[in-house]
Design a protein around this motif. Structure first.
Motif, short mmCIF file in Angstrom:
data_model
loop_
_atom_site.label_atom_id
_atom_site.label_comp_id
_atom_site.label_asym_id
_atom_site.label_seq_id
_atom_site.Cartn_x
_atom_site.Cartn_y
_atom_site.Cartn_z
N PRO A 162 10.98 -12.89 35.06
CA PRO A 162 12.40 -12.55 34.75
C PRO A 162 12.70 -11.11 34.12
O PRO A 162 13.78 -10.26 34.37
N LEU A 163 11.90 -10.56 33.41
CA LEU A 163 11.79 -8.88 32.92
C LEU A 163 12.04 -8.11 34.10
O LEU A 163 12.55 -7.11 33.87
N VAL A 164 11.08 -8.19 34.88
CA VAL A 164 11.12 -7.26 36.04
C VAL A 164 12.56 -7.67 36.75
O VAL A 164 12.90 -6.42 37.31
N ASP A 165 12.95 -8.57 36.90
CA ASP A 165 14.38 -8.76 37.65
C ASP A 165 15.35 -8.22 36.94
O ASP A 165 16.26 -7.54 37.49
N GLU A 169 17.88 -4.94 37.76
CA GLU A 169 19.32 -5.13 37.77
C GLU A 169 19.69 -3.85 37.04
O GLU A 169 20.74 -3.22 37.55
N VAL A 170 19.24 -3.55 36.01
CA VAL A 170 19.65 -2.50 35.25
C VAL A 170 19.68 -1.09 35.91
O VAL A 170 20.34 -0.38 35.81
N THR A 171 18.47 -1.07 36.51
CA THR A 171 18.16 0.50 37.34
C THR A 171 19.20 0.38 38.37
O THR A 171 19.96 1.56 38.61
N LYS A 172 19.67 -0.72 39.00
CA LYS A 172 20.57 -0.70 40.10
C LYS A 172 21.89 -0.37 39.45
O LYS A 172 22.57 0.60 40.13
N THR A 173 22.21 -0.82 38.40
CA THR A 173 23.41 -0.36 37.71
C THR A 173 23.55 1.01 37.24
O THR A 173 24.46 1.70 37.60
N ARG A 174 22.55 1.61 36.78
CA ARG A 174 22.58 2.95 36.50
C ARG A 174 22.78 3.88 37.90
O ARG A 174 23.30 4.79 37.48
N ARG A 175 22.07 3.59 38.83
CA ARG A 175 21.98 4.35 39.95
C ARG A 175 23.45 4.40 40.54
O ARG A 175 23.96 5.32 40.84
N GLU A 176 24.08 3.20 40.31
CA GLU A 176 25.52 2.93 40.79
C GLU A 176 26.43 3.75 40.05
O GLU A 176 27.51 4.73 40.58
#
Length: 189
Positions: A162-165, A169-176
Motif C-alpha cells: 500500500p505504501l508503494v502504491d 500515485e503521489v509521483t504521478k500527481t506531481r508529474r502531472e
C-alpha cells in the motif's frame, strides 16, 4: 538482499571536474583539471583580481547552454575561527594599550563590545563546524541495513505494497502538476 557496488562505472553518469582561479605573483592563473598545465590569464593586483577574474569566469559559463552544464562556485577562504581569534587578540592588545595610557573609557567600552561580538561569532563558527561534522557522519553512514529491516517489517505487516502504491500515485500527481506548470509557462511566452 541488495548490495551496492560502487566499483561499477556508469557510462551515462555525469563526470565532474574542477577549475580553480588563483592570483599568484601579480598574475591570474586558471587551473583546469582537464588541461596539461596552468593558463596565465594576465596581470592583476591581488586587490583587484576578483574584479578582473569575474568577466573571465562569466565568459566560460556562457559558452555552455543552461541545460548542458551546472556550475557551482566555491571560494577558498581563511578559517573564520582563526580570523575571529586574531581579531580578539588584536582588540585585547588595543584595549591593553589604551588602559595603560589612561585613555577614555568610551573607547574601551567600544572595544569590549567588539570583543564580545567576536566571541559570539567564534562560538557560532564552532557550532557550525560541529553541525557539519554531524552531517558528514550522516552522509557517510551506511543506512542500507536499516532500510532493509524497515522494508522487511513493513512487508511482514502487509503495509509495504500500500505504501508503494501511494508513492506511485503521489509521483504521478506531481508529474502531472509539473507538466501543467510547464504548459502554462510556454503559453505565457
Amino acid at each position: 538482499m541488495f548490495e551496492f557496488d560502487q566499483t561499477v562505472q556508469d557510462e551515462d553518469k555525469d563526470s565532474y571536474h574542477f577549475v580553480a582561479y588563483l592570483p599568484i605573483n601579480g598574475r591570474m592563473y586558471e587551473l583546469d583539471g582537464l588541461k596539461e598545465g596552468p593558463i596565465d590569464l594576465g596581470a592583476s593586483t591581488y586587490d583587484k583580481w576578483l574584479e578582473n577574474i569575474k568577466p573571465i569566469i562569466e565568459r566560460r559559463m556562457q559558452r555552455y547552454s543552461a541545460e548542458e552544464i551546472h556550475f557551482n562556485l566555491m571560494a577558498v577562504v581563511s578559517d573564520r575561527q582563526d580570523l575571529y581569534s586574531k581579531q580578539i587578540n588584536e582588540l585585547k592588545t588595543q584595549k591593553d594599550s589604551l588602559m595603560q595610557s589612561g585613555m577614555e573609557t568610551d573607547q574601551i567600552k567600544i572595544i569590549d563590545d567588539e570583543i564580545s561580538r567576536c566571541h559570539s561569532m567564534l562560538e557560532r563558527e564552532k557550532e557550525k563546524l560541529q553541525r557539519y561534522k554531524t552531517e558528514n557522519v550522516r552522509r557517510k553512514h551506511n543506512y542500507l541495513p536499516f532500510i532493509m529491516e524497515l522494508l522487511r517489517i513493513l512487508a511482514k505487516k502487509q503495509q509495504l505494497v500500500p505504501l508503494v502504491d501511494k508513492a506511485k500515485e503521489v509521483t504521478k500527481t506531481r508529474r502531472e502538476q509539473d507538466k501543467a506548470r510547464k504548459r502554462k509557462l510556454e503559453e505565457k511566452k
